[in-house]
Design a protein around this motif. Structure first.
Motif, mmCIF file in Angstrom:
data_model
loop_
_atom_site.group_PDB
_atom_site.id
_atom_site.type_symbol
_atom_site.label_atom_id
_atom_site.label_comp_id
_atom_site.label_asym_id
_atom_site.label_seq_id
_atom_site.Cartn_x
_atom_site.Cartn_y
_atom_site.Cartn_z
ATOM 1 N N GLY A 68 6.296 41.541 -57.059
ATOM 2 C CA GLY A 68 5.498 42.624 -57.481
ATOM 3 C C GLY A 68 6.016 43.324 -58.178
ATOM 4 N N ALA A 69 6.218 42.364 -59.361
ATOM 5 C CA ALA A 69 6.253 43.548 -60.926
ATOM 6 C C ALA A 69 5.350 42.822 -61.730
ATOM 7 N N ILE A 70 4.123 41.622 -60.610
ATOM 8 C CA ILE A 70 2.883 40.955 -61.712
ATOM 9 C C ILE A 70 1.353 42.384 -61.236
ATOM 10 N N ASP A 71 1.406 42.119 -62.662
ATOM 11 C CA ASP A 71 -0.279 43.373 -62.022
ATOM 12 C C ASP A 71 -1.489 42.775 -62.673
ATOM 13 N N ASP A 72 -1.653 42.425 -61.172
ATOM 14 C CA ASP A 72 -3.340 41.505 -61.417
ATOM 15 C C ASP A 72 -3.634 41.409 -60.259
ATOM 16 N N PRO A 73 -4.600 42.655 -60.442
ATOM 17 C CA PRO A 73 -5.156 42.483 -58.920
ATOM 18 C C PRO A 73 -6.227 42.154 -58.754
ATOM 19 N N GLU A 74 -6.524 41.526 -59.583
ATOM 20 C CA GLU A 74 -7.898 40.330 -59.339
ATOM 21 C C GLU A 74 -7.617 38.845 -58.609
ATOM 22 N N ASN A 75 -6.688 38.569 -58.861
ATOM 23 C CA ASN A 75 -5.350 37.331 -59.015
ATOM 24 C C ASN A 75 -5.527 37.700 -56.467
ATOM 25 N N ALA A 76 -6.300 36.112 -55.974
ATOM 26 C CA ALA A 76 -6.514 36.352 -55.362
ATOM 27 C C ALA A 76 -4.888 36.020 -54.649
ATOM 28 N N GLU A 77 -4.285 34.567 -55.069
ATOM 29 C CA GLU A 77 -2.906 34.383 -54.766
ATOM 30 C C GLU A 77 -2.017 35.232 -54.502
ATOM 31 N N LEU A 78 -1.468 35.936 -56.264
ATOM 32 C CA LEU A 78 -0.980 37.280 -55.649
ATOM 33 C C LEU A 78 -0.726 37.760 -54.217
ATOM 34 N N TRP A 79 -2.747 38.602 -54.333
ATOM 35 C CA TRP A 79 -2.179 38.937 -52.545
ATOM 36 C C TRP A 79 -1.681 38.321 -51.574
ATOM 37 N N TYR A 80 -2.109 37.004 -52.056
ATOM 38 C CA TYR A 80 -1.832 36.188 -50.173
ATOM 39 C C TYR A 80 -0.651 36.796 -50.185
ATOM 40 N N SER A 81 0.184 35.863 -51.318
ATOM 41 C CA SER A 81 2.009 36.197 -51.397
ATOM 42 C C SER A 81 2.352 36.983 -50.901
ATOM 43 N N LEU A 82 2.066 37.991 -51.286
ATOM 44 C CA LEU A 82 2.370 39.199 -51.005
ATOM 45 C C LEU A 82 2.708 39.961 -49.788
ATOM 46 N N ALA A 83 0.627 39.620 -49.062
ATOM 47 C CA ALA A 83 0.496 39.420 -47.449
ATOM 48 C C ALA A 83 1.924 38.736 -47.013
ATOM 49 N N ARG A 84 2.225 37.237 -47.298
ATOM 50 C CA ARG A 84 3.450 36.196 -47.038
ATOM 51 C C ARG A 84 4.412 37.252 -46.659
ATOM 52 N N ILE A 85 4.494 37.917 -48.396
ATOM 53 C CA ILE A 85 5.440 38.852 -47.654
ATOM 54 C C ILE A 85 5.858 40.000 -46.534
ATOM 55 N N HIS A 86 4.959 40.879 -46.747
ATOM 56 C CA HIS A 86 4.788 41.645 -45.283
ATOM 57 C C HIS A 86 4.742 40.868 -44.401
#
Length: 186
Positions: A68-86
């Motif tokens: 949640g502290a990473i600010d990288d809106p163009e990173n697909a793997e970050l979005w995917y990891s956040l989705a896994r958390i949700h």
């Protein structure tokens, strides 16, 4: 090999990242966490990997804090990891938004497609679920959970021979996975 590179230069960031990704892919989350700890606050690659390892290890709260502290809106793997958390928190609408962002950035992400199918299945949208599972399997035909879940969709649609074929394919890929789901036996 990576261990030799790291022995010669223990601070080689690229080698550390590669070794950590391999450990995560092998499901050795504790080892991956050990390689990355402590993490430089400015290194988003290492923070993302640490978050993925923590998530894989079941430490959702720590993963959420790191990712949640990473600010990288163009990173697909970050979005995917956040989705896994949700998903782990059963926040399916939030997961859906993060998965859609993942797929906008990386349309060929088979696991994100699969997870969208799973959410559609939970929403009783079998047509959409089937479409997502088929797209995921087109990209990765060895995605055992994709075959299994496609079988569930076919079963719910009353397409029993197609369901049996999907369960059989999941069983062929990994007999322990499909058998543990109780859908197909020899």
């Amino acid at each position: 090999t990576l261990d030799l590179i790291l022995e010669l230069n223990p601070l080689d960031a690229d080698a550390l990242v590669l070794k950590t990704q391999i450990l995560i892919d092998l499901g050795r989350f504790d080892a991956a966490i050990g390689v990355l700890s402590p993490v430089d606050e400015d290194d988003h690659r290492k923070k993302l990997l640490l978050g993925k390892a923590l998530l894989g290890n079941g430490d959702v709260a720590a993963a959420k804090s790191i990712l949640g502290a990473i600010d990288d809106p163009e990173n697909a793997e970050l979005w995917y990891s956040l989705a896994r958390i949700h998903i782990s928190e059963n926040l399916l609408q939030e997961a859906k938004v993060a998965l859609q962002q993942t797929l906008e950035l990386k349309p060929e992400h088979p696991i994100a497609l699969h997870d969208m199918g799973t959410i559609a299945l939970h929403e009783f949208d079998y047509k959409k679920a089937r479409s997502y599972f088929l797209k995921a399997l087109n990209i990765n035909p060895r995605l055992k959970q994709g075959h299994h879940n496609l079988g569930i969709v076919y079963q719910l649609e009353g397409r029993l021979s197609a369901a049996a074929a999907s369960f059989k394919r999941a069983f062929e890929i990994d007999p322990d996975y499909a058998h543990s789901k109780g859908q197909y036996t020899n």
